[in-house]
Design an enzyme around this catalytic site. Structure first.
Site, PDB file in Angstrom:
ATOM      1  N   LYS A  69     -34.681 -14.538 -28.982  1.00 40.34           N
ATOM      2  CA  LYS A  69     -35.833 -14.873 -28.151  1.00 40.34           C
ATOM      3  C   LYS A  69     -37.015 -13.943 -28.493  1.00 40.34           C
ATOM      4  CE  LYS A  69     -32.956 -16.662 -24.386  1.00 40.34           C
ATOM      5  NZ  LYS A  69     -32.556 -16.536 -22.963  1.00 40.34           N
TER       6      LYS A  69
ATOM      7  N   TYR B  20     -34.709 -26.597 -22.853  1.00 42.30           N
ATOM      8  CA  TYR B  20     -34.222 -26.152 -21.549  1.00 42.30           C
ATOM      9  C   TYR B  20     -34.297 -27.256 -20.488  1.00 42.30           C
ATOM     10  CZ  TYR B  20     -33.712 -21.228 -22.946  1.00 42.30           C
ATOM     11  OH  TYR B  20     -33.290 -20.048 -23.529  1.00 42.30           O
TER      12      TYR B  20
ATOM     13  N   ASN C 205     -33.430 -11.402 -21.837  1.00 39.66           N
ATOM     14  CA  ASN C 205     -32.059 -11.177 -22.331  1.00 39.66           C
ATOM     15  C   ASN C 205     -31.877 -11.422 -23.832  1.00 39.66           C
ATOM     16  OD1 ASN C 205     -32.129 -13.932 -22.182  1.00 39.66           O
ATOM     17  ND2 ASN C 205     -30.368 -14.161 -20.823  1.00 39.66           N
TER      18      ASN C 205
ATOM     19  N   HIS D 172     -30.134 -16.397 -27.233  1.00 41.38           N
ATOM     20  CA  HIS D 172     -29.574 -17.630 -26.665  1.00 41.38           C
ATOM     21  C   HIS D 172     -28.418 -18.079 -27.533  1.00 41.38           C
ATOM     22  CE1 HIS D 172     -29.129 -21.859 -25.562  1.00 41.38           C
ATOM     23  NE2 HIS D 172     -29.164 -22.111 -26.862  1.00 41.38           N
TER      24      HIS D 172
ATOM     25  N   GLU E  51     -28.689 -29.135 -29.842  1.00 41.29           N
ATOM     26  CA  GLU E  51     -29.688 -28.095 -30.098  1.00 41.29           C
ATOM     27  C   GLU E  51     -29.972 -27.955 -31.595  1.00 41.29           C
ATOM     28  OE1 GLU E  51     -28.179 -24.663 -27.999  1.00 41.29           O
ATOM     29  OE2 GLU E  51     -28.545 -25.593 -26.044  1.00 41.29           O
TER      30      GLU E  51
HETATM   31  P1  RTP Z   1     -29.252 -19.129 -22.801  1.00 43.16           P
HETATM   32  O1  RTP Z   1     -29.303 -20.631 -22.583  1.00 43.16           O
HETATM   33  O2  RTP Z   1     -30.616 -18.509 -22.980  1.00 43.16           O
HETATM   34  O3  RTP Z   1     -28.249 -18.702 -23.816  1.00 43.16           O
HETATM   35  O4  RTP Z   1     -28.729 -18.526 -21.441  1.00 43.16           O
HETATM   36  P2  RTP Z   1     -27.465 -18.922 -20.628  1.00 43.16           P
HETATM   37  O5  RTP Z   1     -26.862 -20.214 -21.100  1.00 43.16           O
HETATM   38  O6  RTP Z   1     -26.600 -17.726 -20.613  1.00 43.16           O
HETATM   39  O7  RTP Z   1     -28.091 -19.132 -19.179  1.00 43.16           O
HETATM   40  P3  RTP Z   1     -28.828 -20.382 -18.534  1.00 43.16           P
HETATM   41  O8  RTP Z   1     -28.339 -20.509 -17.141  1.00 43.16           O
HETATM   42  O9  RTP Z   1     -28.795 -21.578 -19.432  1.00 43.16           O
HETATM   43  O10 RTP Z   1     -30.315 -19.844 -18.451  1.00 43.16           O
HETATM   44  C1  RTP Z   1     -31.166 -19.912 -19.553  1.00 43.16           C
HETATM   45  C2  RTP Z   1     -32.055 -18.708 -19.561  1.00 43.16           C
HETATM   46  O11 RTP Z   1     -32.901 -18.740 -18.415  1.00 43.16           O
HETATM   47  C3  RTP Z   1     -33.181 -17.420 -18.002  1.00 43.16           C
HETATM   48  N1  RTP Z   1     -32.742 -17.260 -16.613  1.00 43.16           N
HETATM   49  N2  RTP Z   1     -33.471 -16.646 -15.722  1.00 43.16           N
HETATM   50  N3  RTP Z   1     -34.423 -15.507 -13.324  1.00 43.16           N
HETATM   51  C4  RTP Z   1     -33.221 -16.074 -13.347  1.00 43.16           C
HETATM   52  O12 RTP Z   1     -32.497 -16.126 -12.369  1.00 43.16           O
HETATM   53  C5  RTP Z   1     -32.766 -16.674 -14.584  1.00 43.16           C
HETATM   54  N4  RTP Z   1     -31.629 -17.300 -14.768  1.00 43.16           N
HETATM   55  C6  RTP Z   1     -31.616 -17.674 -16.053  1.00 43.16           C
HETATM   56  C7  RTP Z   1     -32.425 -16.481 -18.907  1.00 43.16           C
HETATM   57  O13 RTP Z   1     -33.291 -16.066 -19.957  1.00 43.16           O
HETATM   58  C8  RTP Z   1     -31.325 -17.366 -19.455  1.00 43.16           C
HETATM   59  O14 RTP Z   1     -30.853 -16.893 -20.683  1.00 43.16           O
END
Ligand code: RTP
Length: 148
Positions: free
Chosen positions: A9, A49, A112, A115, A126
């Site tokens: 990212k 997303y 973070n 991804h 994707e």
């Molecule tokens: P990613 O898709 O980025 O690998 O992350 P992930 O599956 O672990 O998590 P996901 O729930 O899909 O969330 C995507 C990205 O959104 C941001 N996020 N912010 N502020 C918050 O509560 C929150 N929750 C998620 C994070 O950057 C997350 O990686």
């Protein structure tokens, strides 16, 4: 062979962590099939997303993800989708163990640094979104040193 979509990212790129993240996938034995520095549009990231569009953090997530270039990658190997998520760590870096990428290099869920696809199905979606031209197919000569 299984493939996954991994992305450094904007914060990870800006902090100079591309080599560190790539190294961990290489060390594990996974094979790099595609790598490109990209400046995705807001529309492109909204597609990536799309599942999160109703979340309260969606606006902030898109703003963060358009704040600078990202490094888009495709990695291949046995169990790479799940193992890739293990290498990355938990979504919330504070819940990530030391030794994982987020556990070692990040603190905040909204910064973070990387991804990784969460299923084989979303990985293929994707990969098609980020590399519509397709990725190379290459048979590594070292395969028998990695797999029995
Ligand atoms: P990613 O898709 O980025 O690998 O992350 P992930 O599956 O672990 O998590 P996901 O729930 O899909 O969330 C995507 C990205 O959104 C941001 N996020 N912010 N502020 C918050 O509560 C929150 N929750 C998620 C994070 O950057 C997350 O990686």
């Amino acid at each position: 062979m299984e493939r996954t979509y991994i992305m450094v990212k904007p914060d990870g790129v800006e902090r100079g962590l591309v080599g560190e993240i790539t190294k961990r996938f290489e060390n594990k034995g996974f094979q790099l099939l595609a790598l490109e520095l990209k400046a995705p549009s807001r529309e492109h990231l909204e597609k990536h997303y799309a599942d999160l569009s109703a979340k309260p953090f969606f606006g902030g997530l898109i703003k963060y993800m358009t704040s600078g270039p990202v490094v888009a990658m495709v990695w291949q190997g046995k169990g790479v989708v799940k193992a890739g998520r293990v290498l990355l760590g938990e979504t919330n870096p504070l819940a990530s163990l030391p030794g994982t990428i987020r556990g070692d290099f990040a603190l905040d869920v909204g910064r973070n640094i990387c991804h990784g696809s969460d299923s084989v199905e979303s990985a293929e979606k994707e990969i098609a979104l980020w590399f519509p031209q397709g990725v190379i197919s290459h048979n590594r000569v070292i395969e028998k040193l990695i797999y029995e």
